[in-house]
Scaffold this motif. Structure first.
Motif, PDB file in Angstrom:
ATOM      1  N   GLU A  12       0.804  -1.224   0.000  1.00 18.30           N
ATOM      2  CA  GLU A  12       0.000   0.000   0.000  1.00 18.30           C
ATOM      3  C   GLU A  12       0.838   1.276   0.000  1.00 18.30           C
ATOM      4  O   GLU A  12       0.297   2.355  -0.203  1.00 18.30           O
ATOM      5  CB  GLU A  12      -0.915   0.028   1.239  1.00 18.30           C
ATOM      6  CG  GLU A  12      -2.004  -0.996   1.208  1.00 18.30           C
ATOM      7  CD  GLU A  12      -2.860  -0.984   2.469  1.00 18.30           C
ATOM      8  OE1 GLU A  12      -4.066  -1.205   2.342  1.00 18.30           O
ATOM      9  OE2 GLU A  12      -2.317  -0.764   3.573  1.00 18.30           O
ATOM     10  N   ASN A  47      -4.684   2.769  -1.459  1.00 15.37           N
ATOM     11  CA  ASN A  47      -5.419   1.533  -1.738  1.00 15.37           C
ATOM     12  C   ASN A  47      -6.592   1.936  -2.635  1.00 15.37           C
ATOM     13  O   ASN A  47      -7.509   2.602  -2.168  1.00 15.37           O
ATOM     14  CB  ASN A  47      -5.915   0.872  -0.454  1.00 15.37           C
ATOM     15  CG  ASN A  47      -6.705  -0.388  -0.742  1.00 15.37           C
ATOM     16  OD1 ASN A  47      -6.475  -1.071  -1.723  1.00 15.37           O
ATOM     17  ND2 ASN A  47      -7.670  -0.677   0.117  1.00 15.37           N
ATOM     18  N   VAL A  61     -10.067  -0.788   3.531  1.00 19.38           N
ATOM     19  CA  VAL A  61      -9.749  -2.151   3.978  1.00 19.38           C
ATOM     20  C   VAL A  61     -10.603  -2.479   5.198  1.00 19.38           C
ATOM     21  O   VAL A  61     -10.394  -1.910   6.271  1.00 19.38           O
ATOM     22  CB  VAL A  61      -8.250  -2.292   4.321  1.00 19.38           C
ATOM     23  CG1 VAL A  61      -7.955  -3.683   4.847  1.00 19.38           C
ATOM     24  CG2 VAL A  61      -7.397  -1.986   3.111  1.00 19.38           C
ATOM     25  N   ARG A  95      -8.313  -5.609   8.232  1.00 16.81           N
ATOM     26  CA  ARG A  95      -6.907  -5.199   8.209  1.00 16.81           C
ATOM     27  C   ARG A  95      -5.959  -6.370   8.452  1.00 16.81           C
ATOM     28  O   ARG A  95      -4.925  -6.481   7.813  1.00 16.81           O
ATOM     29  CB  ARG A  95      -6.688  -4.074   9.218  1.00 16.81           C
ATOM     30  CG  ARG A  95      -5.282  -3.566   9.342  1.00 16.81           C
ATOM     31  CD  ARG A  95      -4.597  -3.238   8.048  1.00 16.81           C
ATOM     32  NE  ARG A  95      -5.130  -2.113   7.335  1.00 16.81           N
ATOM     33  CZ  ARG A  95      -4.721  -1.787   6.097  1.00 16.81           C
ATOM     34  NH1 ARG A  95      -3.796  -2.483   5.479  1.00 16.81           N
ATOM     35  NH2 ARG A  95      -5.251  -0.745   5.488  1.00 16.81           N
ATOM     36  N   ALA A 149      -5.724  -8.410   5.248  1.00 19.24           N
ATOM     37  CA  ALA A 149      -5.027  -7.623   4.227  1.00 19.24           C
ATOM     38  C   ALA A 149      -3.532  -7.557   4.536  1.00 19.24           C
ATOM     39  O   ALA A 149      -2.701  -7.741   3.637  1.00 19.24           O
ATOM     40  CB  ALA A 149      -5.616  -6.215   4.149  1.00 19.24           C
TER      41      ALA A 149
END
Length: 159
Positions: free
Chosen positions: A35, A62, A131, A134, A137
């Motif tokens: 990111e 993102n 997101v 988290r 991700a």
């Protein structure tokens, strides 16, 4: 310290010092991360090694979401560990850490993160970052970052 919210390890056929040099070069680290678009050193030795107390700003993206974080280096032991705490304005966000251990003619690198956001902030953060999960991700991002680090480090001539 508590267990990280996401972590992974990769073996790299490069010296711990060479891998550390890549991780602590902020332009390289930004290029490896999922990111992060860029990192700018704001406090510290601009011509030398990143040391504890150094501060850098991370510009993140993102999709169409963008945000900036302030990062403070907490650990910087060449060939061994690099870590920093992340804040958004005055709020704690995360800790990121890279542990490097010599192994099998190269090294193993473990990237870990700890989610440090207050509970209420975890609920609104997806509006800023896009997101919702988290931890998941970050697990995916760590896997991608470590593979990019491995490719970059193994392309370099050994010293």
């Amino acid at each position: 310290m508590t267990q990280p919210s996401a972590s992974a390890t990769v073996h790299i056929d490069a010296s711990p010092e060479a891998v550390y040099d890549l991780i602590t070069d902020l332009q390289t680290l930004a290029a490896l991360a999922e990111e992060t678009e860029s990192m700018e050193l704001r406090k510290g030795d601009k011509g030398g090694a990143v040391r504890p107390g150094a501060v850098f700003v991370g510009h993140n993206k993102n999709g169409n979401k963008r945000w900036t974080t302030k990062c403070t280096v907490t650990d910087a032991e060449p060939g061994r560990v690099f870590a920093f705490d992340v804040r958004y304005a005055v709020l704690p966000v995360a800790r990121w850490q890279y542990d490097i251990v010599a192994a099998d003619g190269g090294c193993s690198v473990t990237e870990s993160t700890w989610d440090r956001r207050p509970g209420w902030f975890r609920k609104v953060a997806p509006l800023a970052t896009g997101v919702a999960d988290r931890a998941s991700a970050n697990a995916e991002h760590i896997a991608a970052t470590l593979q990019r680090l491995k490719q970059r480090a193994e392309k370099r001539p050994r010293t």
